[in-house]
Every structure is written in C-alpha cells, then in structure tokens.
Design a protein around this motif. Structure first.
Motif, mmCIF file in Angstrom:
data_model
loop_
_atom_site.group_PDB
_atom_site.id
_atom_site.type_symbol
_atom_site.label_atom_id
_atom_site.label_comp_id
_atom_site.label_asym_id
_atom_site.label_seq_id
_atom_site.Cartn_x
_atom_site.Cartn_y
_atom_site.Cartn_z
ATOM 1 N N ALA A 40 0.837 -1.010 -0.261
ATOM 2 C CA ALA A 40 0.652 0.511 0.399
ATOM 3 C C ALA A 40 0.963 1.161 0.049
ATOM 4 C CB ALA A 40 -0.895 0.172 1.629
ATOM 5 N N SER A 41 1.958 1.363 0.853
ATOM 6 C CA SER A 41 3.066 2.615 1.067
ATOM 7 C C SER A 41 3.028 3.046 -0.620
ATOM 8 C CB SER A 41 3.327 1.925 2.094
ATOM 9 O OG SER A 41 4.491 1.776 2.283
ATOM 10 N N LEU A 42 3.908 1.403 -1.051
ATOM 11 C CA LEU A 42 4.456 1.604 -2.012
ATOM 12 C C LEU A 42 4.122 2.360 -3.123
ATOM 13 C CD1 LEU A 42 7.706 1.695 -3.488
ATOM 14 C CD2 LEU A 42 7.124 -1.384 -3.367
ATOM 15 N N SER A 43 3.072 1.314 -3.693
ATOM 16 C CA SER A 43 2.054 2.249 -4.589
ATOM 17 C C SER A 43 1.662 3.615 -4.881
ATOM 18 C CB SER A 43 0.801 1.290 -4.171
ATOM 19 O OG SER A 43 0.036 1.129 -5.604
ATOM 20 N N PHE A 44 1.190 4.183 -3.056
ATOM 21 C CA PHE A 44 0.724 5.209 -3.236
ATOM 22 C C PHE A 44 1.978 6.010 -3.212
ATOM 23 C CE2 PHE A 44 -0.193 9.312 -0.422
ATOM 24 C CZ PHE A 44 -1.411 9.852 -0.667
ATOM 25 N N PHE A 45 3.387 5.444 -2.531
ATOM 26 C CA PHE A 45 4.623 6.632 -3.100
ATOM 27 C C PHE A 45 4.864 6.867 -4.783
ATOM 28 C CE2 PHE A 45 9.357 7.237 -2.775
ATOM 29 C CZ PHE A 45 9.017 8.699 -2.623
ATOM 30 N N ILE A 46 4.028 6.059 -5.368
ATOM 31 C CA ILE A 46 5.056 5.536 -6.373
ATOM 32 C C ILE A 46 3.800 6.803 -7.965
ATOM 33 C CG2 ILE A 46 5.583 3.670 -8.857
ATOM 34 C CD1 ILE A 46 6.948 2.005 -6.625
ATOM 35 N N VAL A 47 2.655 6.066 -7.477
ATOM 36 C CA VAL A 47 2.306 6.596 -8.360
ATOM 37 C C VAL A 47 2.429 8.202 -8.974
ATOM 38 C CG1 VAL A 47 -0.542 7.632 -8.943
ATOM 39 C CG2 VAL A 47 0.005 5.404 -7.417
ATOM 40 N N PRO A 48 2.493 9.234 -7.593
ATOM 41 C CA PRO A 48 3.026 10.125 -8.678
ATOM 42 C C PRO A 48 3.506 10.276 -9.956
ATOM 43 C CG PRO A 48 2.549 10.734 -6.326
ATOM 44 C CD PRO A 48 2.784 9.301 -6.332
ATOM 45 N N GLY A 207 -2.913 -16.044 0.152
ATOM 46 C CA GLY A 207 -3.408 -15.671 1.259
ATOM 47 C C GLY A 207 -2.286 -14.087 1.266
ATOM 48 N N TRP A 208 -0.911 -14.446 0.854
ATOM 49 C CA TRP A 208 0.361 -13.186 0.486
ATOM 50 C C TRP A 208 0.495 -12.924 -0.556
ATOM 51 C CZ3 TRP A 208 3.672 -16.864 2.660
ATOM 52 C CH2 TRP A 208 3.884 -17.366 4.526
ATOM 53 N N MET A 209 -0.440 -13.370 -1.434
ATOM 54 C CA MET A 209 -0.078 -12.341 -3.076
ATOM 55 C C MET A 209 -1.946 -11.736 -2.286
ATOM 56 S SD MET A 209 0.907 -15.242 -5.849
ATOM 57 C CE MET A 209 0.776 -14.490 -7.385
ATOM 58 N N ALA A 210 -2.791 -12.371 -2.969
ATOM 59 C CA ALA A 210 -3.866 -11.011 -2.401
ATOM 60 C C ALA A 210 -3.896 -10.574 -1.481
ATOM 61 C CB ALA A 210 -5.381 -12.244 -1.768
ATOM 62 N N ILE A 211 -3.380 -10.329 -0.987
ATOM 63 C CA ILE A 211 -2.699 -9.282 0.402
ATOM 64 C C ILE A 211 -1.612 -7.986 -0.620
ATOM 65 C CG2 ILE A 211 -2.253 -8.311 2.716
ATOM 66 C CD1 ILE A 211 -2.983 -10.439 3.494
ATOM 67 N N ALA A 212 -0.852 -8.523 -1.299
ATOM 68 C CA ALA A 212 -0.162 -7.920 -1.742
ATOM 69 C C ALA A 212 -1.005 -6.755 -2.790
ATOM 70 C CB ALA A 212 1.171 -8.648 -2.647
ATOM 71 N N ILE A 213 -2.288 -7.524 -3.635
ATOM 72 C CA ILE A 213 -2.885 -6.698 -4.232
ATOM 73 C C ILE A 213 -3.903 -6.150 -3.858
ATOM 74 C CG2 ILE A 213 -4.454 -7.422 -6.538
ATOM 75 C CD1 ILE A 213 -3.302 -9.946 -7.245
ATOM 76 N N LEU A 214 -4.546 -6.526 -2.783
ATOM 77 C CA LEU A 214 -5.023 -5.582 -2.153
ATOM 78 C C LEU A 214 -4.564 -4.055 -2.043
ATOM 79 C CD1 LEU A 214 -7.572 -6.295 0.936
ATOM 80 C CD2 LEU A 214 -6.756 -4.635 0.714
ATOM 81 N N GLY A 215 -3.095 -4.052 -0.709
ATOM 82 C CA GLY A 215 -2.236 -3.237 -0.754
ATOM 83 C C GLY A 215 -1.789 -2.549 -1.771
ATOM 84 N N ALA A 216 -1.714 -2.829 -2.680
ATOM 85 C CA ALA A 216 -1.420 -1.479 -3.978
ATOM 86 C C ALA A 216 -2.820 -1.484 -4.176
ATOM 87 C CB ALA A 216 -0.603 -3.093 -4.564
ATOM 88 N N SER A 217 -3.448 -1.814 -4.188
ATOM 89 C CA SER A 217 -4.627 -1.093 -5.134
ATOM 90 C C SER A 217 -5.167 -0.278 -4.383
ATOM 91 C CB SER A 217 -6.356 -2.281 -5.456
ATOM 92 O OG SER A 217 -5.630 -3.046 -6.250
ATOM 93 N N LEU A 218 -5.424 -1.018 -2.594
ATOM 94 C CA LEU A 218 -5.232 0.483 -1.984
ATOM 95 C C LEU A 218 -4.834 1.994 -1.740
ATOM 96 C CD1 LEU A 218 -6.366 -1.154 1.271
ATOM 97 C CD2 LEU A 218 -7.638 0.021 0.346
ATOM 98 N N GLY A 219 -3.575 1.403 -1.738
ATOM 99 C CA GLY A 219 -2.492 2.327 -2.234
ATOM 100 C C GLY A 219 -2.571 3.617 -3.522
ATOM 101 N N PHE A 220 -3.503 2.709 -4.305
ATOM 102 C CA PHE A 220 -3.697 3.645 -5.308
ATOM 103 C C PHE A 220 -5.080 4.113 -5.605
ATOM 104 C CE2 PHE A 220 -5.480 3.368 -10.130
ATOM 105 C CZ PHE A 220 -5.036 4.692 -10.474
#
Length: 376
Positions: A40-48, A207-220
């Motif tokens: 989540a944090s990495l995705s949110f940080f990278i988007v800009p 589960g970890w793969m699903a959570i990784a997608i969930l977090g990255a999508s949340l960050g976006f």
C-alpha cells in the motif's frame, strides 16, 4: 493531507524494505500485515512519479463519445500497482513456482498494456498474448481440474476452461476500468475475499499474493476515486489487465474446499460473479440487438453498455453507480464465505439467493438501458 500521506508512505516504504522493518513483522508472525503495509505505501508513493511519466510521454486518456470522463487523464497507474504488488510479495521471501509464473506472466501484460496505452495494439493481438501467457501458467500447474485429466478429452476441456476463465476475467476487469475507482475498488474487494478464504484454508502463499494486490490497489485508489473531483490517474490497460489476470489465476491456484465439489465450484464464481454476469449480459444483449455478428466483432466492439454505464444512467451519478457495484460485489463475496460453512442444502439456497440478487440487477440494468436509449 495528501502531501503528508505521500511523505509518510515514502518513509514507510523505506523502513519496511530494510531488514529491521522485515524482522519486526516476521518475528511477530505478522507477514500478512507487512505485505499489506509495504504494498500500500509503495504503491501510494510511486503513483505521482508514474503520473508524471505518463504526462511526459503523452500517455493520456482523451475524452471521447464512448468514454465517461470529461477531462484528459494520465494512464499508466497500473505500473505503480504492479510494482507495489511484486515488491511486497517478493520481499516477504516466501514464494513458489506457481506464484513466480503468475507474476512473470503479469509482467508481460503490464508491458503490453504500457505499449497499448501509448500506441494502440489491435485487440486480436492482445487476446492472443493473453492466451499465450495463460498456457504458460497452465504449464506451471495453474489449471482448472473440473474433469479427469487422465483422458485426452478431460485434459483438453480443463485447458480450454482455464483459458476461458483467465482471459474472460482479464478482459472483464479491463471493461470495468471505465469509471473512476471501479476496477481498482473491485480488485480490492475480490483480493480481500480470496485472501480471507486462503487464510481460512491454510494457504499462506495464496493469501500473501492476494494481500499484496489488495494493498497495492488500496495505495492507488485515493488517486483514482476521489470524493471531490475526478480521478487524477487511471489504471490504464497495464493495470486493469494485470489485476484481472492475477486475480483470476489466484482463483485457480486456491483450494476452495477440501471435500465439497459444490463449494469448490461456486465459491469463486460468487466472488467473481459481477465480472461473469457483466460479460454474459453484454454478450447476449449485443448478439440479440445485432451489434456483433462474429467473434472478431465482439472483440473489437467498444460500447457504453456495461453494468456501470447502465447504473450511471439509472442513478444519475457515476460515484453512486460505482458504490452500488461495490456493495453488490461485497454481498456476493460474503455469500462465498458463508457457503464454505454450511450444508449442501443451505449452499443451494445461498446460490439461489445470489441468482435472485443478479436477477434484481438485470431489472435495474434494463431500466438503465432504456434511459440510455432515451438520451441517445
């Protein structure tokens, strides 16, 4: 507020990437939380940064008659989601061959999507690429086994159904990337339910793969679905096809029930039912209305006749339509969780309930379609 979150996400990404950050969560048995926070944090940080790249290279979605947004909007958001997903999952340091094949295949889709966002690739070529990478994950063992694989017929049908499932969900997710927050929000919901079922069934890697997608999508999501104002960036084909592909592959990779074939079949169908329903509905409607007369015409057809378009026409608000579809997806996902804990008789009742819910949606869609035609 956004600037503060941007700075915090950058700091969090750096800390979580360090050995100290990993050990803090790993020793406490919170790998899932580590994956969630890091993605989540990495995705949110990278988007800009990704947004600036899209603007620099003129990868912009321009408003048109068949699109619902009113302002030119940068694409390429899927690149941030992909990097957030892969970085968090691999940093967890526990992977298997199937996961690697899914992620590497997803990378191909991201690359194709980035190219398509710059210069359109024919739909038929993109479809062939999707089929090819589906064969790749099949070779790694990501395969539906609805029929006995000992016979040539059974093995062939299993391969065909796997391709149909993966390619169908991949493109359906791409179709849903037509309204602010819709594809990314549905990815969050879908990944959440896959993750819950994975941990309920002691399938940690899934589960970890699903959570990784969930977090990255949340960050976006904050950039893509804003309470006030339009999205500042879209997933683009690089993101929507990647999310659809990886989620559909995870559904095959997962074990949905140990001893109940009905649950194994229906639980993933319920979680993905919004995608399946929309694909079936528009296909039938387009054929009946004479809009498509061949497979090629269906592949190339672009129209404002999807679920979100009709709900927008009915509710007179795009955000209302998106939130309604969120709730539909959540309600059907909750049914999938419940169906794993009940008797076969109760499971049948829950399936019928889901059918009734989709029947109500069909009535609403038809009303929305009438309003679209009146406007036209």
């Amino acid at each position: 507020m956004v600037k503060a979150l941007f700075v915090l996400s950058g700091i969090a990404s750096v800390i979580l990437f360090t050995p100290y950050g990993k050990d803090f969560f790993f020793r406490g048995g919170f790998r899932w939380l580590y994956v969630l926070l890091f993605s989540a944090s990495l995705s949110f940080f990278i988007v800009p940064a990704v947004r600036l790249i899209a603007i620099r290279f003129k990868m912009i979605d321009i408003p048109a008659e068949r699109k619902v947004h009113a302002e030119p909007t940068p694409l390429l958001g899927g690149l941030a989601v992909y990097l957030g997903t892969v970085s968090a999952f691999l940093s967890n340091q526990i992977v298997d061959d199937q996961s690697l094949s899914i992620l590497s295949s997803g990378a191909i889709l991201v690359l194709v999507g980035v190219i398509n966002d710059k210069r359109e690739i024919p739909a038929s070529i993109r479809l062939l690429i999707q089929i090819a990478i589906t064969f790749f994950i099949i070779k790694s063992g990501v395969l539906l086994t609805l029929f006995p694989s000992e016979s040539v017929f059974g093995a062939s049908v299993n391969i065909f159904l796997t391709i149909l499932w993966v390619v169908g969900i991949t493109n359906s997710m791409n179709f849903f990337d037509g309204m602010d927050g819709l594809a990314s929000g549905l990815s969050i919901i879908t990944a959440f339910f896959i993750g819950i079922i994975a941990f309920m069934g002691a399938q940690p890697i899934l589960g970890w793969m699903a959570i990784a997608i969930l977090g990255a999508s949340l960050g976006f999501l904050p950039y893509n679905f804003r309470i006030k104002g339009p999205a500042t960036i879209f997933l683009g084909e690089s993101g929507s096809t990647f999310l659809g592909f990886i989620l559909s592959a995870l559904a095959i990779k997962g074990e949905w029930s140990e001893n109940n074939p009905l649950v194994s079949l229906t639980a993933p169908l319920l979680i993905f039912s919004i995608f399946i329903y929309d694909t079936i509905y528009i296909t039938v409607a387009r054929v009946i209305e004479g809009k498509v007369k061949s497979v090629k015409e269906w592949i190339d057809y672009v129209g404002k006749d999807h679920l979100h378009h009709r709900m927008d026409a009915l509710l007179q608000g795009k955000k209302k339509a998106v939130i309604l579809i969120y709730f539909l997806a959540i309600s059907l996902g909750l049914t999938a969780l419940l169906i794993r804990r009940v008797t076969t008789e109760m499971a049948i009742i829950l399936i019928l309930q889901a059918v009734v819910i989709l029947g109500v949606v069909t009535i609403l869609e038809r009303e929305g379609n009438k309003r679209i035609k009146n406007v036209e």
